[in-house]
Write a protein that holds these residues in place. Sequence first.
Motif, PDB file in Angstrom:
ATOM      1  N   ARG A  93     -19.453 -49.296 -11.179  1.00 40.48           N
ATOM      2  CA  ARG A  93     -19.481 -49.105 -12.635  1.00 40.48           C
ATOM      3  C   ARG A  93     -19.135 -47.665 -12.977  1.00 40.48           C
ATOM      4  NH1 ARG A  93     -25.211 -49.901 -13.738  1.00 40.48           N
ATOM      5  NH2 ARG A  93     -25.284 -49.092 -11.656  1.00 40.48           N
ATOM      6  N   ASN A 114     -20.274 -46.138 -15.732  1.00 39.01           N
ATOM      7  CA  ASN A 114     -21.455 -45.566 -16.394  1.00 39.01           C
ATOM      8  C   ASN A 114     -21.085 -44.554 -17.473  1.00 39.01           C
ATOM      9  OD1 ASN A 114     -23.431 -47.006 -14.830  1.00 39.01           O
ATOM     10  ND2 ASN A 114     -23.017 -45.626 -13.140  1.00 39.01           N
ATOM     11  N   SER A 142     -29.255 -41.731 -17.801  1.00 39.59           N
ATOM     12  CA  SER A 142     -28.775 -42.415 -19.004  1.00 39.59           C
ATOM     13  C   SER A 142     -29.299 -41.774 -20.282  1.00 39.59           C
ATOM     14  CB  SER A 142     -29.165 -43.893 -18.956  1.00 39.59           C
ATOM     15  OG  SER A 142     -30.565 -44.025 -18.812  1.00 39.59           O
ATOM     16  N   LYS A 166     -19.659 -36.967 -20.392  1.00 40.13           N
ATOM     17  CA  LYS A 166     -18.963 -38.231 -20.119  1.00 40.13           C
ATOM     18  C   LYS A 166     -17.607 -38.370 -20.821  1.00 40.13           C
ATOM     19  CE  LYS A 166     -23.062 -40.866 -18.919  1.00 40.13           C
ATOM     20  NZ  LYS A 166     -23.908 -42.011 -19.230  1.00 40.13           N
ATOM     21  N   ASN A 208     -20.615 -42.261  -8.901  1.00 42.26           N
ATOM     22  CA  ASN A 208     -21.544 -41.760  -9.919  1.00 42.26           C
ATOM     23  C   ASN A 208     -22.839 -42.535  -9.819  1.00 42.26           C
ATOM     24  OD1 ASN A 208     -21.888 -43.592 -12.361  1.00 42.26           O
ATOM     25  ND2 ASN A 208     -19.655 -43.477 -12.338  1.00 42.26           N
ATOM     26  N   VAL A 254     -26.581 -43.094 -11.407  1.00 43.00           N
ATOM     27  CA  VAL A 254     -27.348 -42.976 -12.633  1.00 43.00           C
ATOM     28  C   VAL A 254     -28.808 -43.375 -12.405  1.00 43.00           C
ATOM     29  CG1 VAL A 254     -26.750 -45.295 -13.458  1.00 43.00           C
ATOM     30  CG2 VAL A 254     -27.326 -43.524 -15.115  1.00 43.00           C
ATOM     31  N   ASP A 255     -29.696 -42.687 -13.064  1.00 44.63           N
ATOM     32  CA  ASP A 255     -31.128 -42.995 -13.077  1.00 44.63           C
ATOM     33  C   ASP A 255     -31.699 -43.129 -11.673  1.00 44.63           C
ATOM     34  OD1 ASP A 255     -31.097 -42.832 -15.864  1.00 44.63           O
ATOM     35  OD2 ASP A 255     -30.652 -44.961 -16.102  1.00 44.63           O
TER      36      ASP A 255
END
Length: 161
Positions: A25, A27, A60, A69, A89, A91-92
């Motif tokens: 993804r 993101n 996020s 971004k 990448n 995320v979280d």
Amino acid sequence: MPTGALARAFFGIVFNTVYCTAKGRDNGFGNGYMWANSLEAGKQMAQHHKKPVMVIIHKSWCTACKNLKPKFATSSEIQSLSKYFVMVNLVDDEEPESALFAPDGSYIPRIMFLSPNGTIDHEIYNEDGSNQHKFFYSRPEQIAKSMKKVLDKYNLEHFDV
């Protein structure tokens, strides 16, 4: 061909295909990039294709991440350099737990580079940024400058910086 060798060859083909074609993804960092679907997949792709890895660690909810971004997503310079990298990448909760990925703190976003063999390269950082937060980037030109340094360091492509 012995059964064991045949099984290894079969799984080698399957896993190389899976890791080389798995699309992660974006993101929010741009669907114009080919994203690996995990850090481990990215490392395996890097070793297989002999490319360095760019790892973006972000959250996020982070305002600085949200500001970066669209700049990253629309940077033609980063997009053109990205073909020489395996792009990851995280995320979280995908953020690695290893302290190696937070050498000067766990601020976000952090962008780090790994050698083609998967070793974190702490010598490549945002030279135009803060001495306290070396892996924090806020502008595409800072990222592109580090990408060029990585490629030059690993003799993958020569760029004038």
